[in-house]
Scaffold this motif. Structure first.
Motif, PDB file in Angstrom:
ATOM      1  N   MET A 182      89.531 127.529  72.265  1.00  0.00           N
ATOM      2  CA  MET A 182      90.580 127.336  71.280  1.00  0.00           C
ATOM      3  C   MET A 182      90.574 125.899  70.754  1.00  0.00           C
ATOM      4  O   MET A 182      91.070 125.653  69.676  1.00  0.00           O
ATOM      5  CB  MET A 182      91.931 127.680  71.914  1.00  0.00           C
ATOM      6  N   ALA A 183      90.013 124.983  71.498  1.00  0.00           N
ATOM      7  CA  ALA A 183      90.025 123.582  71.104  1.00  0.00           C
ATOM      8  C   ALA A 183      89.291 123.318  69.788  1.00  0.00           C
ATOM      9  O   ALA A 183      89.756 122.510  68.977  1.00  0.00           O
ATOM     10  CB  ALA A 183      89.454 122.722  72.211  1.00  0.00           C
ATOM     11  N   PRO A 184      88.138 123.984  69.519  1.00  0.00           N
ATOM     12  CA  PRO A 184      87.481 123.722  68.232  1.00  0.00           C
ATOM     13  C   PRO A 184      88.316 124.164  67.028  1.00  0.00           C
ATOM     14  O   PRO A 184      88.180 123.622  65.933  1.00  0.00           O
ATOM     15  CB  PRO A 184      86.189 124.535  68.309  1.00  0.00           C
ATOM     16  N   TRP A 185      89.155 125.133  67.241  1.00  0.00           N
ATOM     17  CA  TRP A 185      89.968 125.646  66.135  1.00  0.00           C
ATOM     18  C   TRP A 185      91.316 124.943  66.001  1.00  0.00           C
ATOM     19  O   TRP A 185      92.086 125.251  65.082  1.00  0.00           O
ATOM     20  CB  TRP A 185      90.203 127.146  66.319  1.00  0.00           C
ATOM     21  N   ALA A 186      91.626 124.027  66.897  1.00  0.00           N
ATOM     22  CA  ALA A 186      92.916 123.342  66.866  1.00  0.00           C
ATOM     23  C   ALA A 186      93.077 122.540  65.579  1.00  0.00           C
ATOM     24  O   ALA A 186      94.160 122.542  64.966  1.00  0.00           O
ATOM     25  CB  ALA A 186      93.070 122.441  68.086  1.00  0.00           C
ATOM     26  N   ALA A 187      92.017 121.885  65.139  1.00  0.00           N
ATOM     27  CA  ALA A 187      92.109 121.109  63.896  1.00  0.00           C
ATOM     28  C   ALA A 187      92.327 122.016  62.692  1.00  0.00           C
ATOM     29  O   ALA A 187      93.120 121.713  61.794  1.00  0.00           O
ATOM     30  CB  ALA A 187      90.850 120.265  63.715  1.00  0.00           C
ATOM     31  N   VAL A 188      91.653 123.148  62.675  1.00  0.00           N
ATOM     32  CA  VAL A 188      91.801 124.093  61.558  1.00  0.00           C
ATOM     33  C   VAL A 188      93.202 124.680  61.548  1.00  0.00           C
ATOM     34  O   VAL A 188      93.852 124.763  60.498  1.00  0.00           O
ATOM     35  CB  VAL A 188      90.730 125.211  61.651  1.00  0.00           C
ATOM     36  N   LEU A 189      93.688 125.072  62.707  1.00  0.00           N
ATOM     37  CA  LEU A 189      95.046 125.619  62.778  1.00  0.00           C
ATOM     38  C   LEU A 189      96.088 124.567  62.412  1.00  0.00           C
ATOM     39  O   LEU A 189      97.089 124.871  61.760  1.00  0.00           O
ATOM     40  CB  LEU A 189      95.313 126.173  64.172  1.00  0.00           C
ATOM     41  N   GLY A 190      95.862 123.328  62.830  1.00  0.00           N
ATOM     42  CA  GLY A 190      96.783 122.255  62.460  1.00  0.00           C
ATOM     43  C   GLY A 190      96.791 122.024  60.957  1.00  0.00           C
ATOM     44  O   GLY A 190      97.847 121.805  60.352  1.00  0.00           O
ATOM     45  N   LEU A 191      95.616 122.081  60.343  1.00  0.00           N
ATOM     46  CA  LEU A 191      95.537 121.909  58.900  1.00  0.00           C
ATOM     47  C   LEU A 191      96.230 123.053  58.164  1.00  0.00           C
ATOM     48  O   LEU A 191      96.949 122.826  57.182  1.00  0.00           O
ATOM     49  CB  LEU A 191      94.074 121.807  58.468  1.00  0.00           C
ATOM     50  N   VAL A 192      96.046 124.281  58.639  1.00  0.00           N
ATOM     51  CA  VAL A 192      96.717 125.430  58.026  1.00  0.00           C
ATOM     52  C   VAL A 192      98.231 125.302  58.188  1.00  0.00           C
ATOM     53  O   VAL A 192      98.996 125.581  57.253  1.00  0.00           O
ATOM     54  CB  VAL A 192      96.193 126.747  58.633  1.00  0.00           C
ATOM     55  N   ALA A 193      98.691 124.866  59.342  1.00  0.00           N
ATOM     56  CA  ALA A 193     100.126 124.685  59.558  1.00  0.00           C
ATOM     57  C   ALA A 193     100.674 123.592  58.645  1.00  0.00           C
ATOM     58  O   ALA A 193     101.755 123.747  58.050  1.00  0.00           O
ATOM     59  CB  ALA A 193     100.403 124.348  61.017  1.00  0.00           C
ATOM     60  N   LEU A 194      99.928 122.493  58.517  1.00  0.00           N
ATOM     61  CA  LEU A 194     100.350 121.414  57.632  1.00  0.00           C
ATOM     62  C   LEU A 194     100.406 121.889  56.178  1.00  0.00           C
ATOM     63  O   LEU A 194     101.332 121.553  55.432  1.00  0.00           O
ATOM     64  CB  LEU A 194      99.414 120.218  57.786  1.00  0.00           C
TER      65      LEU A 194
END
Length: 115
Positions: free
Chosen positions: A1-13
């Motif tokens: 899940m760690a590689p996708w944390a940045a992508v999910l954070g960007l989508v949330a932002l």
């Protein structure tokens, strides 16, 4: 899940930003004037929004698209013309000649006359 944390954070932002812009527009937009106020130019519309357009607008649109496509194809050509050499120059003049034939045809058919 760690590689996708940045992508999910960007989508949330992004979602928070879209919601913030939507809420700001709801707060500052005028109420009750939609449909009764002037149109974009500041005057009331003279005709209905579903009225027909004259055919010359379509002709002008097609001529504009021809010139627009010319610019779309000329940019990548300009990037590689030095590498390809004289063949690229000849090909571009052939392309421009074909576009000029279309412009001359539109001119002769009266697409540029407004009377």
């Amino acid at each position: 899940m760690a590689p996708w944390a940045a992508v999910l954070g960007l989508v949330a932002l992004l979602a928070v930003g879209v919601l913030a812009i939507y809420l700001v527009s709801l707060v500052i937009s005028p109420r009750g004037t939609l449909g009764t106020g002037p149109f974009l130019s500041g005057t009331r519309p003279q005709e209905h929004a579903l009225s027909r357009y004259h055919v010359r607008w379509y002709a002008v649109t097609l001529v504009f698209l021809a010139f627009d496509m010319e610019m779309v194809f000329m940019y990548p050509w300009a990037l590689v013309v030095a590498e390809v050499g004289p063949v690229a120059v000849v090909e571009m003049f052939i392309f421009l000649g074909l576009l000029m034939v279309g412009v001359v045809y539109a001119w002769r058919e009266g697409a540029f006359r407004w009377s």
